[in-house]
Design a protein around this motif. Structure first.
Motif, short mmCIF file in Angstrom:
data_model
loop_
_atom_site.label_atom_id
_atom_site.label_comp_id
_atom_site.label_asym_id
_atom_site.label_seq_id
_atom_site.Cartn_x
_atom_site.Cartn_y
_atom_site.Cartn_z
N VAL A 1 43.58 54.03 45.78
CA VAL A 1 44.24 52.79 45.41
C VAL A 1 44.87 53.00 44.04
O VAL A 1 44.20 53.44 43.10
CB VAL A 1 43.24 51.61 45.34
N LEU A 2 46.17 52.71 43.94
CA LEU A 2 46.89 52.82 42.67
C LEU A 2 47.32 51.43 42.24
O LEU A 2 48.08 50.76 42.95
CB LEU A 2 48.12 53.72 42.84
N VAL A 3 46.82 50.98 41.09
CA VAL A 3 47.10 49.60 40.66
C VAL A 3 47.36 49.56 39.16
O VAL A 3 46.76 50.30 38.38
CB VAL A 3 45.93 48.67 41.03
N ASN A 4 48.30 48.68 38.76
CA ASN A 4 48.55 48.43 37.34
C ASN A 4 47.51 47.44 36.82
O ASN A 4 47.15 46.49 37.52
CB ASN A 4 49.94 47.83 37.15
N HIS A 5 47.06 47.66 35.61
CA HIS A 5 46.12 46.71 35.00
C HIS A 5 46.85 45.42 34.61
O HIS A 5 46.33 44.32 34.78
CB HIS A 5 45.46 47.35 33.78
N VAL A 6 48.07 45.57 34.07
CA VAL A 6 48.90 44.43 33.69
C VAL A 6 50.28 44.61 34.30
O VAL A 6 50.86 45.69 34.22
CB VAL A 6 49.02 44.31 32.15
N ASP A 7 50.80 43.55 34.90
CA ASP A 7 52.12 43.58 35.51
C ASP A 7 53.20 43.66 34.44
O ASP A 7 53.23 42.84 33.51
CB ASP A 7 52.31 42.32 36.36
N TYR A 8 54.10 44.63 34.57
CA TYR A 8 55.09 44.85 33.51
C TYR A 8 56.14 43.74 33.45
O TYR A 8 56.72 43.50 32.40
CB TYR A 8 55.78 46.21 33.71
N ARG A 9 56.38 43.05 34.56
CA ARG A 9 57.37 41.96 34.53
C ARG A 9 56.77 40.66 33.99
O ARG A 9 57.31 40.04 33.09
CB ARG A 9 57.89 41.68 35.95
#
Length: 411
Positions: A180-188
């Motif tokens: 699973v590849l996930v961002n900790h904080v959404d860049y947008r």
């Protein structure tokens, strides 16, 4: 961080009061800042730490100019990737010996995703499972490069990519999931996702978690060790202030290091790099994540930049981040018509990173005018204004002025 001021006090006066009470206010002096400009783009490129110019000048003039090749040993160039990794480790909640600095974020995403898939495949073989783990779950809102890299890793490993919204990941991960590849904080949007919950669900399904920390490291606690995250990657030029193009980092959880199978085995990650043998034997520890010769100039600039973190508590950074973003939202509400700008970032502290994104119909024009008036943020297509708050140097006065000028522009 409550002001305690009487009702009716202006927002500008409240900002000055909050700055006077800010325990991180003195850290601002560790940066090179133009006091006529409000800089709210540290989520794209952090400000210059004052320690960096002299350090870089010394590296060029003395270590390279005079010592030359001797600096690999006498100046500690060879050990820099692990040494600087240990400087970053406490900022992301990791014990020493698990972070290596080098390459770009994209390259490190590739290493981590492929290594995670290979670990899952090895697990399946050791348990004699007939069904292979044939999918990689990817954050559907991810920064584009992460998605591109995941697609390439899937082609190389014979897997498929399935985009899933981060909030839905705990229910989507299953027996077919390898990684699973996930961002900790959404860049947008600046939304903070529930990384511990996603990690727990990933592990319960027997898969491995790769976290992208580009928009959280240096702005809020991460807790890699505490939450059992398997792999993490991130850039260093945002909230870590390492400079344009500064090298990224790779976290490999200690228990995975003996089985970390990098898809990019280079001579720098060899157990005996100067033996120059044709067969590859991986190094022990985080050095296994290295590839080629380190980019020494930018790496040592990053090391000098990290000195601004001396005696700074990441919990205090989070407290300041939430307080200043709360204050900014209040100032925007008071200054800008609701019909022109609307918050995209969640108001809930448990779901907010360290940036505020606002929807605005003509965001590109508005941001251009803000920058002309010396309030620097950025925008994302089609209609998002982004303001990054770096707690080490962003003041409450900055927040009030930015909101006030925004109100003037959109009105």
């Amino acid at each position: 961080m409550s002001s305690g001021l009487p009702a009716g006090v202006s927002l500008r006066a409240e900002a000055a009061w909050l700055d006077a009470a800010d325990q991180l206010a003195g850290v601002r002096d560790r940066f090179v800042l133009d006091e006529t400009t409000v800089y709210l783009d540290g989520n794209s490129l952090g400000a210059l730490p004052a320690t960096v110019p002299d350090r870089v000048a010394d590296v060029i003039a003395r270590e390279w100019g005079e010592l030359r090749i001797r600096s690999w040993t006498e100046s500690g160039w060879w050990e820099a990737p692990e040494r600087i990794g240990d400087r970053i480790a406490p900022l992301i909640g990791a014990a020493p010996g698990q972070v290596v600095v080098g390459d770009s974020t994209s390259v490190n995403v590739f290493k981590a995703v492929v290594a995670a898939v290979r670990l899952a495949a090895a697990d399946s073989r050791s348990r004699s499972r007939s069904r292979s783990r044939d999918e990689i779950l990817v954050d559907a809102t991810t920064f584009p490069t992460d998605g591109y890299i995941a697609e390439s890793a899937a082609r190389m490993t014979g897997r498929t990519v399935r985009p899933v919204a981060p909030a839905e990941m705990p229910g989507a991960v299953g027996p077919r999931t390898a990684a699973v590849l996930v961002n900790h904080v959404d860049y947008r949007s600046g939304e903070l996702y529930d990384l511990p919950a996603i990690t727990a669900a990933t592990h319960a399904a027997g898969a491995y978690l790769v976290a992208d920390l580009c928009h959280s490291a240096g702005a809020l606690p991460v807790g890699l060790d505490e939450h059992g995250i398997d792999f993490a990657i991130g850039c260093t030029y945002k909230y870590l202030n390492g400079g344009p193009g500064s090298p990224a980092y790779l976290y490999v959880r200690r228990e995975h290091q003996p089985r970390f199978d990098s898809p990019l085995p280079g001579w720098n990650s060899h157990r005996d790099p100067f033996a120059m043998t044709p067969d590859y034997a991986p190094a022990e520890g985080p050095a296994r994540g290295r590839v080629g010769t380190p980019d020494i100039l930018s790496m040592l600039a990053l090391e000098a930049a990290l000195e601004v973190w001396q005696d700074v508590d990441i919990a205090a950074v989070r407290t300041k981040s939430l307080a200043v973003t709360d204050f900014f939202l209040r100032c925007v509400e008071a200054s800008a018509p609701a019909a022109r700008v609307a918050p995209l970032t969640p108001a809930d502290h448990t779901r907010r990173g360290s940036q505020i994104s606002l929807r605005c119909a003509d965001a590109k024009r508005v941001m251009g005018e803000l920058i002309a008036r010396r309030v620097v943020g950025d925008f994302r297509e089609p209609d998002v204004l982004r303001f990054g708050f770096t707690p080490l140097y962003t003041s409450f006065t900055d927040a009030e002025r930015a909101a006030r000028v925004l109100g003037e522009v959109v009105s």
